[in-house]
Design a protein around this motif. Structure first.
Motif, PDB file in Angstrom:
ATOM      1  N   THR A 162       7.897   5.215   4.806  1.00 28.58           N
ATOM      2  CA  THR A 162       8.516   4.182   5.631  1.00 28.58           C
ATOM      3  C   THR A 162       7.767   2.857   5.572  1.00 28.58           C
ATOM      4  OG1 THR A 162       7.244   4.955   7.548  1.00 28.58           O
ATOM      5  CG2 THR A 162       9.436   5.909   7.221  1.00 28.58           C
ATOM      6  N   ALA A 163       6.749   2.768   4.719  1.00 32.76           N
ATOM      7  CA  ALA A 163       5.998   1.518   4.570  1.00 32.76           C
ATOM      8  C   ALA A 163       5.809   1.206   3.089  1.00 32.76           C
ATOM      9  CB  ALA A 163       4.652   1.623   5.283  1.00 32.76           C
ATOM     10  N   GLU A 164       6.872   1.371   2.321  1.00 35.24           N
ATOM     11  CA  GLU A 164       6.804   1.123   0.879  1.00 35.24           C
ATOM     12  C   GLU A 164       6.826  -0.378   0.590  1.00 35.24           C
ATOM     13  OE1 GLU A 164       6.329   3.350  -1.313  1.00 35.24           O
ATOM     14  OE2 GLU A 164       6.859   5.235  -0.329  1.00 35.24           O
ATOM     15  N   PRO A 165       5.997  -0.850  -0.327  1.00 30.11           N
ATOM     16  CA  PRO A 165       6.004  -2.281  -0.656  1.00 30.11           C
ATOM     17  C   PRO A 165       7.227  -2.715  -1.455  1.00 30.11           C
ATOM     18  CG  PRO A 165       4.426  -1.082  -2.036  1.00 30.11           C
ATOM     19  CD  PRO A 165       4.916  -0.109  -1.003  1.00 30.11           C
ATOM     20  N   ASP A 166       7.872  -1.780  -2.164  1.00 26.76           N
ATOM     21  CA  ASP A 166       9.047  -2.109  -2.974  1.00 26.76           C
ATOM     22  C   ASP A 166      10.255  -2.295  -2.059  1.00 26.76           C
ATOM     23  OD1 ASP A 166      11.216  -2.242  -4.689  1.00 26.76           O
ATOM     24  OD2 ASP A 166      10.585  -0.555  -5.934  1.00 26.76           O
TER      25      ASP A 166
END
Length: 408
Positions: A162-166
């Motif tokens: 839930t904290a993906e940079p993409d």
């Protein structure tokens, strides 16, 4: 405790929640699953109680629509055109009026999400849950929990967090209806996800916001039996499993099973291939060492297999992980690419871009999985880490304790 689950319209997204639903029921808690009407039969077949009240948000439509934006921005890497979100026909991005279609798409998405938001909130007010459990794309439950001021727990389906940079991996749908601010609970952003159930063992855990709740991944691949028993043979057995949704989302070029079968035909292996009836005619004439099975739960097929080849879907990857089987992912799309790369990074498998894969590359990858013991060793180690994690029954106890604590 009463638990309201909300699930989206893609079974692979909520199947990982099923063992937790069983554990909650076995502990004496009342579990209700709010779902789109199209998922009611699958929920009931899983032994859970469906409430078919949510909107039918078509995930195929959503992904085709996103693919058109990718093509317009130059980020469509495939040598064939994307598909029309409604018809599934190939679309020329240079001539398709995406701006005009975007208004139609937004209205369609807003209608279905608005239906789901209203229905989830209405059902929650009548059911009066103590806790909401939802898959990552089912924001209906998140809204209901926020309005009722009870804990909301998101459940991941694999190693995408839930904290993906993409930005392609953003964990929530778009709230075109503005339902969250209209109900006075802020914006629908990833920061709204306070508790997240992560079924991934150490070494594969994705980045998340909020509090991570660990659980062992217990495969549920739908109902069914093992079919005809497969006696052990002298050759290594390779399982090839492929979702027919790949063709519906990315086009016929994403159906790689014939290519994979041709690649394996030159190897001293036995192949087991579960296939949907609609795909059987697409396979053509098969070598004698290929055994086609009717749709069979994957976790019943993998014991005894030396490797598995799949499209990078979370269900395939996580089921192979739990079984300790080395895997080759031939990937399309941002999520599948991420899953394939993260499995490869553990040493338990390999991944190739699906549109670039050829027979030689597939043979070389499968040969490495079979001949180099490090892949089997890493796959076994990953399965061992998974087995050591808290069971669904233990997590059910944690959730009951969480529900007893007032929301901060």
């Amino acid at each position: 405790m009463r638990v309201l689950c909300t699930v989206s319209g893609w079974p692979a997204h909520w199947f990982p929640m099923v063992p937790l639903g069983w554990a909650l029921q076995a502990a004496g808690h009342e579990v209700r699953v709010a779902c789109p009407p199209g998922q009611a039969a699958a929920v009931a077949a899983a032994g859970l109680v469906p409430a078919p009240v949510l909107g039918e948000l078509d995930m195929t439509f959503m992904l085709r629509y996103a693919n058109l934006w990718a093509a317009r921005s130059g980020a469509w890497p495939y040598p064939w055109p994307p598909l029309h979100p409604l018809t599934g026909d190939p679309v020329d991005p240079a001539t398709f009026d995406l701006d005009a279609f975007a208004e139609t798409a937004k209205r369609r998405i807003a209608t279905e999400t608005g239906t789901g938001f209203a229905a989830a909130l209405d059902h929650a007010r009548r059911f009066r849950p103590d806790l909401v459990l939802h898959d990552r794309l089912s924001a209906d439950g998140l809204l209901a929990a926020k309005v009722l001021d009870i804990p909301a727990v998101a459940h991941l389906w694999g190693p995408v967090g839930t904290a993906e940079p993409d930005p392609e991996l953003y964990p929530l749908p778009v709230d075109y209806t503005r339902a969250f601010p209209r109900h006075g609970v802020g914006e629908l952003t990833a920061d709204a996800l306070r508790y997240v159930v992560d079924p991934c063992p150490p070494g594969l855990q994705p980045p998340i916001r909020g509090d991570r709740l660990d659980v062992r991944y217990q495969p549920y691949n739908g109902p069914g039996g093992p079919g005809d028993p497969m006696p052990p043979g002298d050759r290594p057995r390779v399982c090839v499993v492929w979702s027919n949704s790949m063709s519906r989302m990315y086009g016929d070029g994403a159906y790689l099973v014939p290519l994979v079968v041709r690649a394996l035909a030159g190897m001293d292996v036995d192949v087991v291939l579960p296939a949907h009836p609609e795909d059987r005619d697409r396979l053509g004439e098969l070598p004698g060492r290929v055994r086609v099975l009717a749709a069979t739960p994957l976790h019943l097929l993998l014991p005894g297999c030396a490797a598995v080849i799949h499209h990078g879907g979370a269900g395939c990857a996580m089921t192979a992980l739990a079984a300790g089987v080395p895997q080759l992912a031939l990937t399309f799309g941002a999520e599948q690419r991420t899953i394939g790369a993260r499995i490869s990074a553990t040493g338990a498998g390999l991944d190739l871009a699906g549109h670039l894969a050829d027979e030689d590359g597939i043979r070389a990858a499968v040969g490495a999985l079979l001949d180099d013991p490090r892949y089997a060793g890493a796959a076994g180690e990953l399965a061992g880490r998974n087995a050591e994690r808290p069971s669904a029954a233990q997590l059910a106890t944690t959730l009951a304790e969480l529900a007893a604590v007032p929301v901060a």
